[in-house]
Motif scaffolding. Structure first.
Motif, PDB file in Angstrom:
ATOM      1  N   PHE A   1       4.934 -16.732  -1.131  1.00 27.92           N
ATOM      2  CA  PHE A   1       3.531 -16.508  -1.457  1.00 27.92           C
ATOM      3  C   PHE A   1       3.364 -15.348  -2.431  1.00 27.92           C
ATOM      4  CE2 PHE A   1       4.134 -13.874   2.316  1.00 27.92           C
ATOM      5  CZ  PHE A   1       3.374 -12.738   2.072  1.00 27.92           C
ATOM      6  N   HIS A   2       2.275 -15.414  -3.186  1.00 29.56           N
ATOM      7  CA  HIS A   2       1.983 -14.491  -4.277  1.00 29.56           C
ATOM      8  C   HIS A   2       0.686 -13.753  -3.996  1.00 29.56           C
ATOM      9  CE1 HIS A   2       4.665 -16.787  -7.234  1.00 29.56           C
ATOM     10  NE2 HIS A   2       4.643 -17.534  -6.144  1.00 29.56           N
ATOM     11  N   VAL A   3       0.637 -12.514  -4.432  1.00 25.05           N
ATOM     12  CA  VAL A   3      -0.598 -11.732  -4.456  1.00 25.05           C
ATOM     13  C   VAL A   3      -0.806 -11.294  -5.893  1.00 25.05           C
ATOM     14  CG1 VAL A   3      -1.772  -9.644  -3.660  1.00 25.05           C
ATOM     15  CG2 VAL A   3      -0.288 -10.921  -2.092  1.00 25.05           C
ATOM     16  N   VAL A   4      -2.007 -11.522  -6.414  1.00 24.50           N
ATOM     17  CA  VAL A   4      -2.319 -11.129  -7.788  1.00 24.50           C
ATOM     18  C   VAL A   4      -3.382 -10.034  -7.739  1.00 24.50           C
ATOM     19  CG1 VAL A   4      -3.009 -11.882 -10.076  1.00 24.50           C
ATOM     20  CG2 VAL A   4      -1.818 -13.479  -8.556  1.00 24.50           C
ATOM     21  N   PHE A   5      -2.970  -8.804  -8.009  1.00 22.07           N
ATOM     22  CA  PHE A   5      -3.905  -7.690  -8.075  1.00 22.07           C
ATOM     23  C   PHE A   5      -4.646  -7.758  -9.418  1.00 22.07           C
ATOM     24  CE2 PHE A   5      -0.277  -6.025  -5.562  1.00 22.07           C
ATOM     25  CZ  PHE A   5      -0.935  -5.808  -4.362  1.00 22.07           C
ATOM     26  N   ILE A   6      -5.967  -7.746  -9.378  1.00 15.01           N
ATOM     27  CA  ILE A   6      -6.779  -7.719 -10.589  1.00 15.01           C
ATOM     28  C   ILE A   6      -7.319  -6.295 -10.724  1.00 15.01           C
ATOM     29  CG2 ILE A   6      -8.652  -8.800 -11.872  1.00 15.01           C
ATOM     30  CD1 ILE A   6      -6.373 -10.703 -11.068  1.00 15.01           C
ATOM     31  N   LEU A   7      -6.770  -5.553 -11.687  1.00  9.35           N
ATOM     32  CA  LEU A   7      -6.964  -4.119 -11.716  1.00  9.35           C
ATOM     33  C   LEU A   7      -7.533  -3.625 -13.033  1.00  9.35           C
ATOM     34  CD1 LEU A   7      -3.472  -3.179 -10.242  1.00  9.35           C
ATOM     35  CD2 LEU A   7      -5.634  -3.288  -8.980  1.00  9.35           C
ATOM     36  N   ASP A   8      -8.272  -2.515 -12.950  1.00  7.11           N
ATOM     37  CA  ASP A   8      -8.692  -1.772 -14.129  1.00  7.11           C
ATOM     38  C   ASP A   8      -7.524  -0.866 -14.524  1.00  7.11           C
ATOM     39  OD1 ASP A   8      -9.707  -0.040 -16.000  1.00  7.11           O
ATOM     40  OD2 ASP A   8     -11.443   0.577 -14.815  1.00  7.11           O
ATOM     41  N   PRO A   9      -6.870  -1.126 -15.656  1.00  4.51           N
ATOM     42  CA  PRO A   9      -5.687  -0.343 -16.007  1.00  4.51           C
ATOM     43  C   PRO A   9      -5.975   1.134 -16.250  1.00  4.51           C
ATOM     44  CG  PRO A   9      -6.368  -1.729 -17.847  1.00  4.51           C
ATOM     45  CD  PRO A   9      -7.198  -2.146 -16.673  1.00  4.51           C
ATOM     46  N   ASN A  10      -7.244   1.480 -16.412  1.00  6.69           N
ATOM     47  CA  ASN A  10      -7.609   2.875 -16.623  1.00  6.69           C
ATOM     48  C   ASN A  10      -7.997   3.592 -15.337  1.00  6.69           C
ATOM     49  OD1 ASN A  10      -7.345   2.672 -19.513  1.00  6.69           O
ATOM     50  ND2 ASN A  10      -9.277   1.531 -19.519  1.00  6.69           N
ATOM     51  N   ASN A  11      -7.924   2.878 -14.219  1.00  7.98           N
ATOM     52  CA  ASN A  11      -8.289   3.469 -12.933  1.00  7.98           C
ATOM     53  C   ASN A  11      -7.011   3.814 -12.172  1.00  7.98           C
ATOM     54  OD1 ASN A  11      -9.086   3.888 -10.213  1.00  7.98           O
ATOM     55  ND2 ASN A  11     -10.932   2.659 -10.523  1.00  7.98           N
ATOM     56  N   ALA A  12      -6.616   5.065 -12.226  1.00 10.25           N
ATOM     57  CA  ALA A  12      -5.362   5.497 -11.613  1.00 10.25           C
ATOM     58  C   ALA A  12      -5.370   5.286 -10.099  1.00 10.25           C
ATOM     59  CB  ALA A  12      -5.101   6.968 -11.935  1.00 10.25           C
ATOM     60  N   ALA A  13      -6.524   5.459  -9.471  1.00 13.66           N
ATOM     61  CA  ALA A  13      -6.607   5.297  -8.018  1.00 13.66           C
ATOM     62  C   ALA A  13      -6.339   3.846  -7.629  1.00 13.66           C
ATOM     63  CB  ALA A  13      -7.976   5.746  -7.514  1.00 13.66           C
ATOM     64  N   GLU A  14      -6.892   2.908  -8.399  1.00 14.28           N
ATOM     65  CA  GLU A  14      -6.632   1.487  -8.133  1.00 14.28           C
ATOM     66  C   GLU A  14      -5.152   1.159  -8.278  1.00 14.28           C
ATOM     67  OE1 GLU A  14      -8.715  -1.493 -10.253  1.00 14.28           O
ATOM     68  OE2 GLU A  14     -10.660  -1.018  -9.373  1.00 14.28           O
ATOM     69  N   LEU A  15      -4.548   1.635  -9.343  1.00 13.14           N
ATOM     70  CA  LEU A  15      -3.134   1.362  -9.583  1.00 13.14           C
ATOM     71  C   LEU A  15      -2.273   1.912  -8.457  1.00 13.14           C
ATOM     72  CD1 LEU A  15      -2.940   2.143 -13.412  1.00 13.14           C
ATOM     73  CD2 LEU A  15      -2.959  -0.107 -12.333  1.00 13.14           C
ATOM     74  N   ALA A  16      -2.599   3.110  -8.000  1.00  7.97           N
ATOM     75  CA  ALA A  16      -1.827   3.725  -6.913  1.00  7.97           C
ATOM     76  C   ALA A  16      -1.993   2.932  -5.622  1.00  7.97           C
ATOM     77  CB  ALA A  16      -2.274   5.174  -6.719  1.00  7.97           C
ATOM     78  N   GLU A  17      -3.224   2.472  -5.359  1.00 13.26           N
ATOM     79  CA  GLU A  17      -3.459   1.698  -4.136  1.00 13.26           C
ATOM     80  C   GLU A  17      -2.715   0.369  -4.183  1.00 13.26           C
ATOM     81  OE1 GLU A  17      -7.210   1.111  -1.142  1.00 13.26           O
ATOM     82  OE2 GLU A  17      -7.617   1.010  -3.291  1.00 13.26           O
ATOM     83  N   ALA A  18      -2.705  -0.282  -5.345  1.00 14.88           N
ATOM     84  CA  ALA A  18      -1.973  -1.538  -5.485  1.00 14.88           C
ATOM     85  C   ALA A  18      -0.476  -1.318  -5.328  1.00 14.88           C
ATOM     86  CB  ALA A  18      -2.280  -2.163  -6.842  1.00 14.88           C
ATOM     87  N   GLU A  19       0.040  -0.243  -5.899  1.00 14.72           N
ATOM     88  CA  GLU A  19       1.467   0.082  -5.763  1.00 14.72           C
ATOM     89  C   GLU A  19       1.829   0.270  -4.292  1.00 14.72           C
ATOM     90  OE1 GLU A  19       5.161   0.600  -7.110  1.00 14.72           O
ATOM     91  OE2 GLU A  19       3.684   0.959  -8.676  1.00 14.72           O
TER      92      GLU A  19
END
Length: 441
Positions: free
Chosen positions: A360-378
């Motif tokens: 199964f796959h998860v596709v995070f749809i993220l704002d690349p300029n939002n560091a908090a989002e990127l960290a949460e996805a990581e």
């Protein structure tokens, strides 16, 4: 032809034969790294969570970072269908040939190549990443469908890994060594593939479920009953919402299974009725099926356009896909726990899967300029992988390792990782083939 790569400090050079690539390898074996490129492997275009470079005539998304010079080698004109052995159900192709190109060539012979990653992928890239896709639940992955390969080794030698025989116990299985090697052991230039007769009847179906758990349970029941289903794909409610908007469909917005059946008319009817029974037991509704080629094509095109569809849910943002594979007995827990993790965040992250394989796959749809989002996805990506490994699963089922999932290989493979490093060192002692990917030596 050679082109300077100004930003990378290297050259891009094209060759149209194994011998031409061999010449380059012999030079580079004493003069620095090289990365094979051309066409796209199944998921070479994706970055971030998987960080895959689909090498060995796949699609190179970044150069190795070793030293001051790197030469990228490609074979974009090596896209010929070399031989078709219809009576043996196999075909020989050059590595730059694509899946769609091959199937168009085979169609009038009543044959097809089944591995379908959903992209216009090169066969070489698919072999290099051990690609799979929507119908691997019945026909297997590239691991199961490659009989033999011609490979240019890092020192320039050209080898054939096996014969066209369907069975062999003669020596080590070198074919399986290179399938999935991601360009780190050699350049794949020619592949011998299994092909299959086009089924007499192909029918597709769609069924919605009250919950994600119900959909997964129906899929597991189907697999345990031994139904020889050709495709069984899962999309959560976010996926279905995206598919409807992007492809102008009218599916019920609910967790949904997309199904396909192959065989003789009576067999297909029996398969469909059995799966419908399982679906009804789990609250399935809107069970619709069709043998119309046009309707089937529209259904699967919508599924294959899934990445673009989910990205359209949040315009201006980027997709960051990841995937894992678990034993089918762990699939329900793996998906539902992942869904709970996503729901505990503010992330937009649809779930889809080749659920007949436990993938199964998860596709995070993220704002690349939002560091908090990127960290949460990581952080969530790490949890998904850790959970899969606790379930005796794999950190990647089909996207490959690249460099993004290298940190998880030791936990997954233990001392076997040291054996992989020995293989890498034996075949590529100068570490010139796509260095920094899969294993560090």
């Amino acid at each position: 032809m050679e082109l300077p790569l100004q930003q990378a400090g290297g050259l891009l050079t094209w060759r149209n034969s194994s011998e031409g690539l061999s010449d380059i390898a012999q030079v580079r074996s004493v003069g620095g790294p090289m990365a094979p490129v051309e066409g796209r492997g199944a998921f070479g275009r994706f970055k971030k969570a998987d960080k895959v470079s689909c090498m060995a005539l796949g699609y190179c998304i970044q150069l190795p970072t070793f030293g001051e010079f790197c030469r990228r080698v490609g074979a974009r004109q090596m896209n010929k269908i070399v031989e078709v052995h219809a009576a043996d159900l196999d075909v020989v192709v050059q590595a730059g040939a694509t899946r769609k190109q091959l199937n168009e060539y085979l169609r009038d012979m009543g044959l097809f190549f089944p591995v379908d990653p959903g992209a216009e992928a090169s066969i070489g890239g698919m072999a290099a990443t051990r690609a799979s896709g929507t119908n691997s639940v019945r026909y297997g992955t590239m691991r199961d469908n490659v009989l033999s390969m011609q490979v240019v080794l890092p020192d320039g030698r050209i080898i054939c890994t096996s014969s066209r025989a369907r069975k062999s116990s003669a020596g080590y299985d070198l074919t399986r060594v290179f399938v999935g090697s991601e360009g780190t052991l050699g350049v794949i230039t020619e592949i011998t593939l299994r092909v299959y007769g086009i089924p007499e009847v192909i029918a597709s179906a769609v069924c919605a479920f009250p919950t994600l758990g119900d959909a997964v349970s129906a899929a597991i029941m189907t697999m345990l009953a031994g139904v020889p289903i050709a495709r069984i794909e899962l999309g959560d409610e976010l996926c279905i919402e995206a598919f409807n908007k992007y492809s102008k469909l009218d599916h019920k917005v609910a967790p949904t299974l997309f199904l396909e059946f192959h065989g003789a008319p009576r067999g297909v009817d029996e398969q469909a009725e059995m799966v419908k029974k399982f679906a009804l037991e789990r609250g399935g509704t809107n069970f619709k099926w069709s043998a119309s080629p046009e309707e089937r094509a529209n259904l699967w095109q919508a599924r294959h356009d899934g990445l673009h569809a989910v990205m359209a849910l949040r315009p201006g943002c980027k997709a960051w896909p990841t995937e894992v594979c678990v034993p089918i007995s762990q699939l329900s827990a793996g998906i539902l726990e992942t869904k709970a993790d996503i729901d505990a965040t503010r992330l937009l992250a649809p779930i889809a899967g080749h659920v007949g394989d436990g993938n199964f796959h998860v596709v995070f749809i993220l704002d690349p300029n939002n560091a908090a989002e990127l960290a949460e996805a990581e952080k969530l990506n790490k949890r998904i992988i850790a959970r899969a490994l606790r379930m005796d699963g794999a950190c990647t089922g089909e996207h490959g390792v690249g460099y993004g999932k290298m940190p998880y290989l030791e936990e997954e493979h233990g001392e076997a990782l040291d054996v992989m490093k020995l293989v890498k060192h034996a075949l590529d002692p100068q570490n010139i083939m796509n260095p920094g990917k899969v294993v560090n030596v």
